[in-house]
Motif scaffolding. Structure first.
Motif, PDB file in Angstrom:
ATOM      1  N   ALA A 181    -128.544  18.387 -55.896  1.00  0.00           N
ATOM      2  CA  ALA A 181    -127.174  18.624 -55.440  1.00  0.00           C
ATOM      3  C   ALA A 181    -127.176  19.514 -54.207  1.00  0.00           C
ATOM      4  O   ALA A 181    -128.114  20.282 -53.967  1.00  0.00           O
ATOM      5  CB  ALA A 181    -126.340  19.271 -56.541  1.00  0.00           C
ATOM      6  N   ARG A 230    -129.092  23.971 -51.606  1.00  0.00           N
ATOM      7  CA  ARG A 230    -129.749  22.722 -52.020  1.00  0.00           C
ATOM      8  C   ARG A 230    -130.584  23.048 -53.251  1.00  0.00           C
ATOM      9  O   ARG A 230    -131.511  23.858 -53.197  1.00  0.00           O
ATOM     10  CB  ARG A 230    -130.616  22.164 -50.892  1.00  0.00           C
ATOM     11  CG  ARG A 230    -129.822  21.864 -49.631  1.00  0.00           C
ATOM     12  CD  ARG A 230    -130.673  21.232 -48.537  1.00  0.00           C
ATOM     13  NE  ARG A 230    -129.895  21.068 -47.318  1.00  0.00           N
ATOM     14  CZ  ARG A 230    -129.087  20.042 -47.068  1.00  0.00           C
ATOM     15  NH1 ARG A 230    -128.987  19.063 -47.972  1.00  0.00           N
ATOM     16  NH2 ARG A 230    -128.401  19.960 -45.954  1.00  0.00           N
ATOM     17  N   VAL A 249    -120.657  19.445 -52.579  1.00  0.00           N
ATOM     18  CA  VAL A 249    -120.772  18.587 -51.395  1.00  0.00           C
ATOM     19  C   VAL A 249    -121.311  17.225 -51.809  1.00  0.00           C
ATOM     20  O   VAL A 249    -120.782  16.184 -51.434  1.00  0.00           O
ATOM     21  CB  VAL A 249    -121.681  19.236 -50.334  1.00  0.00           C
ATOM     22  CG1 VAL A 249    -121.858  18.312 -49.125  1.00  0.00           C
ATOM     23  CG2 VAL A 249    -121.113  20.590 -49.879  1.00  0.00           C
ATOM     24  N   GLU A 250    -122.372  17.237 -52.602  1.00  0.00           N
ATOM     25  CA  GLU A 250    -122.948  16.010 -53.150  1.00  0.00           C
ATOM     26  C   GLU A 250    -123.836  16.361 -54.338  1.00  0.00           C
ATOM     27  O   GLU A 250    -124.337  17.484 -54.422  1.00  0.00           O
ATOM     28  CB  GLU A 250    -123.751  15.242 -52.092  1.00  0.00           C
ATOM     29  CG  GLU A 250    -124.917  16.033 -51.506  1.00  0.00           C
ATOM     30  CD  GLU A 250    -125.675  15.254 -50.445  1.00  0.00           C
ATOM     31  OE1 GLU A 250    -126.885  15.036 -50.669  1.00  0.00           O
ATOM     32  OE2 GLU A 250    -125.066  14.885 -49.441  1.00  0.00           O
ATOM     33  N   PRO A 251    -123.958  15.440 -55.299  1.00  0.00           N
ATOM     34  CA  PRO A 251    -123.314  14.129 -55.411  1.00  0.00           C
ATOM     35  C   PRO A 251    -121.909  14.274 -55.997  1.00  0.00           C
ATOM     36  O   PRO A 251    -121.602  15.250 -56.697  1.00  0.00           O
ATOM     37  CB  PRO A 251    -124.237  13.386 -56.375  1.00  0.00           C
ATOM     38  CG  PRO A 251    -124.726  14.454 -57.290  1.00  0.00           C
ATOM     39  CD  PRO A 251    -124.891  15.689 -56.426  1.00  0.00           C
ATOM     40  N   ALA A 252    -121.075  13.260 -55.754  1.00  0.00           N
ATOM     41  CA  ALA A 252    -119.699  13.308 -56.265  1.00  0.00           C
ATOM     42  C   ALA A 252    -119.668  13.332 -57.795  1.00  0.00           C
ATOM     43  O   ALA A 252    -118.748  13.903 -58.390  1.00  0.00           O
ATOM     44  CB  ALA A 252    -118.913  12.096 -55.745  1.00  0.00           C
ATOM     45  N   GLU A 253    -120.698  12.742 -58.429  1.00  0.00           N
ATOM     46  CA  GLU A 253    -120.717  12.697 -59.892  1.00  0.00           C
ATOM     47  C   GLU A 253    -120.757  14.088 -60.516  1.00  0.00           C
ATOM     48  O   GLU A 253    -120.351  14.288 -61.669  1.00  0.00           O
ATOM     49  CB  GLU A 253    -121.932  11.894 -60.388  1.00  0.00           C
ATOM     50  CG  GLU A 253    -121.913  10.415 -60.037  1.00  0.00           C
ATOM     51  CD  GLU A 253    -122.407  10.162 -58.621  1.00  0.00           C
ATOM     52  OE1 GLU A 253    -122.423   8.991 -58.213  1.00  0.00           O
ATOM     53  OE2 GLU A 253    -122.762  11.135 -57.926  1.00  0.00           O
TER      54      GLU A 253
END
Length: 341
Positions: free
Chosen positions: A241, A274, A297-301
């Motif tokens: 993530a 990160r 920011v990521e991942p959307a899940e």
């Protein structure tokens, strides 16, 4: 005679500071002829210093290993640094170093001049170390063997035990040792896999003979500490993530350690983290327990997992309130989700 003695001390200091010197370089540094350098080297040998010499255009002088440890020449700052370093070595993660460090420190302090003893004493008296016990001690002989292979650009062979206990044979071109607060890592080019790899030093069992020598490669990153941190905190995990923390990077660094992830400044008042974990659920809890304002920011899940945790806590608070359990808060113990390869 006094001039010759001073020159011998200077020559010995140069030999201790550099792995190998050509005769011409030593002569230039000392302001004498190469013939004088050869005579001075012979005098050092007579005094018990094992100075090796290799002939030819690529040859030179090198201080070798002897039957007994010769005296080291340390300037004031180096002596203080060694004394303070010995005091904190017990928390370095190297097996068996604590007791040995005490003995070495006692010998060093015995020969320190008064002015240096006072400096060391002040640092020892008014410094309170916050050291955590090493997770996995490293055999000192293994660590020195790895360091020597890095220094000499010599191929290294070892058995490597992974996290599941399986052992593989590895042949690598070692580059650098990187230490965190509680672990040591070897950054090396894996010859068989044709790629850079990071190995935990406590899982390495050297299998000599080593060699041959190799030409050094361009390292995988300029900042090897950040490279290893990213590797052990995110690259090894399936769940990764990127989190925006709404605090400056310097403030976040007080909470986020090297094994938690890699921080990158994102403007003056935010930074990017990160990181990785064994699952998105673990990541969600890990980030929430940092106590910092953030966004995914990521991942959307990952936002879905955060929502699920929020709803779970909300239901727990409601049940606690209905049963008279207080209902004013929830206690949770968070841990480091990051690990190593």
């Amino acid at each position: 005679m006094l001039e010759t003695s001073a020159r011998l001390l200077r020559l010995l200091s140069l030999l201790q500071a550099h792995r190998e010197w050509s005769g011409a370089d030593l002569a230039q540094r000392l302001g004498v002829t190469p013939r004088t350098v050869r005579r001075d080297v012979d005098r050092l040998r007579e005094l018990g210093y094992p100075v090796n010499a290799s002939p030819g255009t690529g040859g030179g002088y090198q201080l070798g290993a002897g039957a007994a440890l010769p005296p080291l020449l340390l300037d004031d700052d180096e002596a203080v640094a060694v004394a303070v370093g010995l005091r904190t070595a017990a928390g370095s993660g190297i097996e068996g170093v604590g007791e040995t460090s005490v003995g070495a420190l006692a010998k060093l302090e015995q020969v320190l001049p008064d002015r240096l003893r006072r400096r060391v004493s002040a640092l020892n008296t008014f410094t309170v170390p916050m050291l955590r016990a090493p997770r996995s001690p490293v055999d000192p002989s293994v660590l020195t063997e790895l360091a020597a292979a890095c220094r000499d650009s010599e191929r290294l062979r070892f058995a490597y035990r992974d996290h599941s206990g399986a052992t593989t044979r590895r042949t690598v071109e070692p580059h650098r040792l990187v230490c965190t607060e509680r672990r040591w890592y070897l950054v090396a080019w894996d010859v068989d896999r044709d790629a850079w790899r990071t190995f935990r030093a406590d899982r390495i069992e050297p299998r000599p003979p080593h060699g041959p020598r190799f030409p050094p490669r361009t390292p995988p990153a300029e900042d090897l500490a950040a490279y290893v941190s990213e590797g052990v905190s995110s690259r090894v995990y399936a769940a990764r993530a990127v989190i925006r923390l709404h605090v400056p990077a310097a403030e976040a660094a007080a909470v986020v350690g090297p094994l938690d992830g890699v921080l990158e400044p994102d403007g003056e008042s935010a930074c990017l983290l990160r990181t990785g974990g064994t699952s998105l659920d673990v990541l969600a809890v890990h980030v929430a327990m940092m106590g910092l304002e953030f966004e995914v920011v990521e991942p959307a899940e990952l936002t879905g997992h955060l929502a699920a945790i929020r709803d779970r806590f909300s239901r727990a608070l409601d049940r606690s309130a209905r049963s008279g359990g207080g209902g004013t808060g929830a206690a949770a113990a968070g841990g480091n989700c990051a690990g190593e390869s």
